[in-house]
Design a protein around this motif. Structure first.
Motif, PDB file in Angstrom:
ATOM      1  N   ARG A  38       0.836  -1.207   0.000  1.00  0.00           N
ATOM      2  CA  ARG A  38       0.000   0.000   0.000  1.00  0.00           C
ATOM      3  C   ARG A  38       0.870   1.255   0.000  1.00  0.00           C
ATOM      4  O   ARG A  38       0.587   2.223  -0.708  1.00  0.00           O
ATOM      5  N   ASP A  39       1.930   1.239   0.797  1.00  0.00           N
ATOM      6  CA  ASP A  39       2.803   2.402   0.857  1.00  0.00           C
ATOM      7  C   ASP A  39       3.539   2.605  -0.470  1.00  0.00           C
ATOM      8  O   ASP A  39       3.624   3.730  -0.975  1.00  0.00           O
ATOM      9  N   LEU A  40       4.052   1.524  -1.046  1.00  0.00           N
ATOM     10  CA  LEU A  40       4.758   1.624  -2.328  1.00  0.00           C
ATOM     11  C   LEU A  40       3.834   2.146  -3.421  1.00  0.00           C
ATOM     12  O   LEU A  40       4.211   3.015  -4.217  1.00  0.00           O
ATOM     13  N   THR A  41       2.614   1.623  -3.441  1.00  0.00           N
ATOM     14  CA  THR A  41       1.661   2.033  -4.475  1.00  0.00           C
ATOM     15  C   THR A  41       1.314   3.509  -4.351  1.00  0.00           C
ATOM     16  O   THR A  41       1.236   4.235  -5.358  1.00  0.00           O
ATOM     17  N   ALA A  42       1.107   3.980  -3.120  1.00  0.00           N
ATOM     18  CA  ALA A  42       0.766   5.386  -2.910  1.00  0.00           C
ATOM     19  C   ALA A  42       1.915   6.303  -3.345  1.00  0.00           C
ATOM     20  O   ALA A  42       1.692   7.349  -3.975  1.00  0.00           O
ATOM     21  N   ARG A  43       3.125   5.921  -3.045  1.00  0.00           N
ATOM     22  CA  ARG A  43       4.276   6.754  -3.426  1.00  0.00           C
ATOM     23  C   ARG A  43       4.476   6.755  -4.940  1.00  0.00           C
ATOM     24  O   ARG A  43       4.851   7.777  -5.529  1.00  0.00           O
ATOM     25  N   MET A  44       4.233   5.628  -5.576  1.00  0.00           N
ATOM     26  CA  MET A  44       4.364   5.592  -7.036  1.00  0.00           C
ATOM     27  C   MET A  44       3.275   6.415  -7.705  1.00  0.00           C
ATOM     28  O   MET A  44       3.501   7.033  -8.750  1.00  0.00           O
ATOM     29  N   GLN A  45       2.108   6.418  -7.109  1.00  0.00           N
ATOM     30  CA  GLN A  45       1.041   7.268  -7.638  1.00  0.00           C
ATOM     31  C   GLN A  45       1.453   8.735  -7.565  1.00  0.00           C
ATOM     32  O   GLN A  45       1.215   9.512  -8.498  1.00  0.00           O
ATOM     33  N   ARG A  46       2.092   9.101  -6.462  1.00  0.00           N
ATOM     34  CA  ARG A  46       2.568  10.491  -6.326  1.00  0.00           C
ATOM     35  C   ARG A  46       3.644  10.799  -7.365  1.00  0.00           C
ATOM     36  O   ARG A  46       3.664  11.889  -7.933  1.00  0.00           O
ATOM     37  N   LEU A  47       4.521   9.852  -7.647  1.00  0.00           N
ATOM     38  CA  LEU A  47       5.539  10.059  -8.672  1.00  0.00           C
ATOM     39  C   LEU A  47       4.892  10.263 -10.041  1.00  0.00           C
ATOM     40  O   LEU A  47       5.362  11.085 -10.841  1.00  0.00           O
ATOM     41  N   GLY A  48       3.832   9.513 -10.314  1.00  0.00           N
ATOM     42  CA  GLY A  48       3.118   9.695 -11.579  1.00  0.00           C
ATOM     43  C   GLY A  48       2.529  11.095 -11.684  1.00  0.00           C
ATOM     44  O   GLY A  48       2.567  11.719 -12.758  1.00  0.00           O
ATOM     45  N   GLU A  49       1.982  11.594 -10.576  1.00  0.00           N
ATOM     46  CA  GLU A  49       1.419  12.952 -10.573  1.00  0.00           C
ATOM     47  C   GLU A  49       2.501  13.992 -10.812  1.00  0.00           C
ATOM     48  O   GLU A  49       2.302  14.961 -11.571  1.00  0.00           O
ATOM     49  N   LEU A  50       3.652  13.822 -10.176  1.00  0.00           N
ATOM     50  CA  LEU A  50       4.759  14.768 -10.348  1.00  0.00           C
ATOM     51  C   LEU A  50       5.279  14.741 -11.776  1.00  0.00           C
ATOM     52  O   LEU A  50       5.584  15.789 -12.366  1.00  0.00           O
ATOM     53  N   CYS A  51       5.378  13.551 -12.357  1.00  0.00           N
ATOM     54  CA  CYS A  51       5.849  13.426 -13.735  1.00  0.00           C
ATOM     55  C   CYS A  51       4.908  14.158 -14.694  1.00  0.00           C
ATOM     56  O   CYS A  51       5.364  14.879 -15.600  1.00  0.00           O
ATOM     57  N   GLN A  52       3.602  14.000 -14.492  1.00  0.00           N
ATOM     58  CA  GLN A  52       2.642  14.675 -15.357  1.00  0.00           C
ATOM     59  C   GLN A  52       2.700  16.184 -15.158  1.00  0.00           C
ATOM     60  O   GLN A  52       2.619  16.958 -16.131  1.00  0.00           O
ATOM     61  N   SER A  53       2.848  16.623 -13.914  1.00  0.00           N
ATOM     62  CA  SER A  53       2.923  18.057 -13.636  1.00  0.00           C
ATOM     63  C   SER A  53       4.138  18.688 -14.300  1.00  0.00           C
ATOM     64  O   SER A  53       4.048  19.765 -14.901  1.00  0.00           O
ATOM     65  N   ILE A  54       5.296  18.024 -14.210  1.00  0.00           N
ATOM     66  CA  ILE A  54       6.508  18.550 -14.847  1.00  0.00           C
ATOM     67  C   ILE A  54       6.354  18.555 -16.360  1.00  0.00           C
ATOM     68  O   ILE A  54       6.805  19.487 -17.048  1.00  0.00           O
ATOM     69  N   THR A  55       5.687  17.539 -16.910  1.00  0.00           N
ATOM     70  CA  THR A  55       5.436  17.500 -18.351  1.00  0.00           C
ATOM     71  C   THR A  55       4.620  18.703 -18.789  1.00  0.00           C
ATOM     72  O   THR A  55       4.928  19.365 -19.795  1.00  0.00           O
ATOM     73  N   ASP A  56       3.568  19.015 -18.032  1.00  0.00           N
ATOM     74  CA  ASP A  56       2.716  20.157 -18.369  1.00  0.00           C
ATOM     75  C   ASP A  56       3.494  21.471 -18.278  1.00  0.00           C
ATOM     76  O   ASP A  56       3.350  22.349 -19.141  1.00  0.00           O
ATOM     77  N   GLY A  84      12.167  22.421 -10.625  1.00  0.00           N
ATOM     78  CA  GLY A  84      13.225  21.943  -9.737  1.00  0.00           C
ATOM     79  C   GLY A  84      12.666  21.454  -8.409  1.00  0.00           C
ATOM     80  O   GLY A  84      13.108  20.419  -7.883  1.00  0.00           O
ATOM     81  N   ARG A  85      11.694  22.202  -7.875  1.00  0.00           N
ATOM     82  CA  ARG A  85      11.086  21.791  -6.599  1.00  0.00           C
ATOM     83  C   ARG A  85      10.401  20.435  -6.740  1.00  0.00           C
ATOM     84  O   ARG A  85      10.544  19.558  -5.881  1.00  0.00           O
ATOM     85  N   GLN A  86       9.677  20.254  -7.851  1.00  0.00           N
ATOM     86  CA  GLN A  86       8.980  18.992  -8.052  1.00  0.00           C
ATOM     87  C   GLN A  86       9.961  17.852  -8.338  1.00  0.00           C
ATOM     88  O   GLN A  86       9.725  16.707  -7.924  1.00  0.00           O
ATOM     89  N   ALA A  87      11.060  18.146  -9.022  1.00  0.00           N
ATOM     90  CA  ALA A  87      12.074  17.112  -9.262  1.00  0.00           C
ATOM     91  C   ALA A  87      12.722  16.678  -7.955  1.00  0.00           C
ATOM     92  O   ALA A  87      13.023  15.493  -7.752  1.00  0.00           O
ATOM     93  N   ILE A  88      12.925  17.623  -7.045  1.00  0.00           N
ATOM     94  CA  ILE A  88      13.476  17.286  -5.722  1.00  0.00           C
ATOM     95  C   ILE A  88      12.484  16.420  -4.947  1.00  0.00           C
ATOM     96  O   ILE A  88      12.871  15.460  -4.264  1.00  0.00           O
ATOM     97  N   GLU A  89      11.198  16.749  -5.055  1.00  0.00           N
ATOM     98  CA  GLU A  89      10.180  15.907  -4.402  1.00  0.00           C
ATOM     99  C   GLU A  89      10.185  14.505  -5.005  1.00  0.00           C
ATOM    100  O   GLU A  89      10.011  13.513  -4.286  1.00  0.00           O
ATOM    101  N   MET A  90      10.392  14.424  -6.311  1.00  0.00           N
ATOM    102  CA  MET A  90      10.537  13.119  -6.953  1.00  0.00           C
ATOM    103  C   MET A  90      11.657  12.323  -6.304  1.00  0.00           C
ATOM    104  O   MET A  90      11.496  11.148  -5.948  1.00  0.00           O
ATOM    105  N   LYS A  91      12.806  12.956  -6.170  1.00  0.00           N
ATOM    106  CA  LYS A  91      13.966  12.280  -5.594  1.00  0.00           C
ATOM    107  C   LYS A  91      13.689  11.841  -4.165  1.00  0.00           C
ATOM    108  O   LYS A  91      14.111  10.759  -3.734  1.00  0.00           O
ATOM    109  N   THR A  92      12.961  12.655  -3.419  1.00  0.00           N
ATOM    110  CA  THR A  92      12.616  12.307  -2.038  1.00  0.00           C
ATOM    111  C   THR A  92      11.733  11.063  -1.999  1.00  0.00           C
ATOM    112  O   THR A  92      11.955  10.136  -1.201  1.00  0.00           O
ATOM    113  N   GLU A  93      10.717  11.039  -2.869  1.00  0.00           N
ATOM    114  CA  GLU A  93       9.824   9.872  -2.922  1.00  0.00           C
ATOM    115  C   GLU A  93      10.576   8.619  -3.361  1.00  0.00           C
ATOM    116  O   GLU A  93      10.349   7.526  -2.829  1.00  0.00           O
ATOM    117  N   ILE A  94      11.478   8.782  -4.325  1.00  0.00           N
ATOM    118  CA  ILE A  94      12.257   7.637  -4.797  1.00  0.00           C
ATOM    119  C   ILE A  94      13.129   7.088  -3.677  1.00  0.00           C
ATOM    120  O   ILE A  94      13.255   5.867  -3.502  1.00  0.00           O
TER     121      ILE A  94
END
Length: 298
Positions: free
Chosen positions: A158-176, A277-287
């Motif tokens: 459950r924890d892994l899935t939730a964090r990966m979902q957040r990574l997907g959101e960050l990836c889409q946000s950076i794309t936009d 940059g802020r969102q990329a750092i959050e990505m790294k934190t989640e990873i």
């Protein structure tokens, strides 16, 4: 369903003239590190026991401890050599100190090794009976262990899935955000040229070339595509496999590499560079948090 690498189980059985107890404890380890502790006489059981454990556990530090107790009558035998050694020492002390006290035989019987189960040898028939019981009991203990590790694995999943979902959101946000880069570069470049050259009319073609050049230096489409691909692999791995720890750790290393590139290539984008940059750092934190959890996954 994934499993945690930590767990414990203990099972016991009595079978005629003996009783067996098997305890299994698992903790985190990069590979399968198996330690087996057997009582004297059961050493021939180690190879099949190790084989059984490897069939049920793929990764982790595993400690298997087996206790054997003889329950049949007439099994105890006095170790005469040990008794003679203690009595000899008692006689020397009596002569040296002149005491008339007699040795405490009850206390001597409590000396470790004074009483043993026969001569410590096990007949082939007994060994076969005990080995069958041991493997059957160990199989039950491993099943209980995996049930416990499976329950903990559900929480990890459950924890892994939730964090990966957040990574997907960050990836889409950076794309936009990244889609706005060319127009932002164009506005900034045009403003700077106007400040330097005053009211001189700009060549639209030349301006477009410069904007394209600047935008290409911060183009992160390839990195985002690879990041999404790695993320899809990780999510599929968790859904479809039970032994995911090492594979997941490798995928997360690749995702972290892409996040580093995103961070280094986007800091100079006008207006939105800091947010990317802020969102990329959050990505790294989640990873990093995912990698920590992957260390707990079989």
């Amino acid at each position: 369903m994934i499993r945690s690498m930590t767990g414990y189980s203990r099972v016991r059985t009595e079978e005629g003239s003996f009783a067996l107890a098997v305890s299994v404890k698992t903790t985190n380890h990069r590979f399968l590190d198996l330690q087996v502790r057997l009582p004297g006489g059961l050493e021939p059981c180690e190879v099949p026991l190790r084989r059984l454990v490897k069939e049920r556990v793929a990764r982790g530090h595993v400690e298997v401890q087996v206790a054997l107790e003889r329950t049949g009558a007439g099994q105890l035998q006095l170790d005469r050599k040990t008794l003679d050694t203690y009595l000899s020492a008692w006689r020397k002390l009596r002569e040296e100190f002149g005491t008339g006290a007699e040795p405490d035989l009850v206390a001597l019987l409590k000396v470790p090794g004074m009483l043993g189960a026969g001569n410590g040898e096990i007949s082939p028939a007994e060994l076969e009976e005990q080995q069958e019981a041991l493997l059957r009991l160990a199989g039950e203990g491993l099943d209980r262990l995996n049930e416990m590790r499976g329950r903990e694995g559900e929480a990890l999943e459950r924890d892994l899935t939730a964090r990966m979902q957040r990574l997907g959101e960050l990836c889409q946000s950076i794309t936009d955000l990244a889609r706005e880069a060319p127009s932002l570069y164009g506005r900034r470049l045009e403003k700077r040229v106007q400040e330097i050259m005053g009211g001189v009319e700009l060549d639209p073609g030349r301006l477009a070339q410069e904007v394209a050049f600047l935008a290409s230096r911060s183009d992160i489409e390839e990195e985002l595509t690879r990041f999404r691909s790695h993320l899809d692999q990780a999510e599929r791995l968790i859904r479809e496999n039970s032994e995911v720890g090492k594979k997941l750790d490798f995928i997360l290393q690749e995702m972290n590499r892409e996040a580093n590139t995103l961070l280094s290539k986007t800091t100079d984008i006008p207006d939105i560079g800091l947010e990317i940059g802020r969102q990329a750092i959050e990505m790294k934190t989640e990873i990093e948090k995912l990698r920590e959890q992957a260390q707990n996954v079989e």
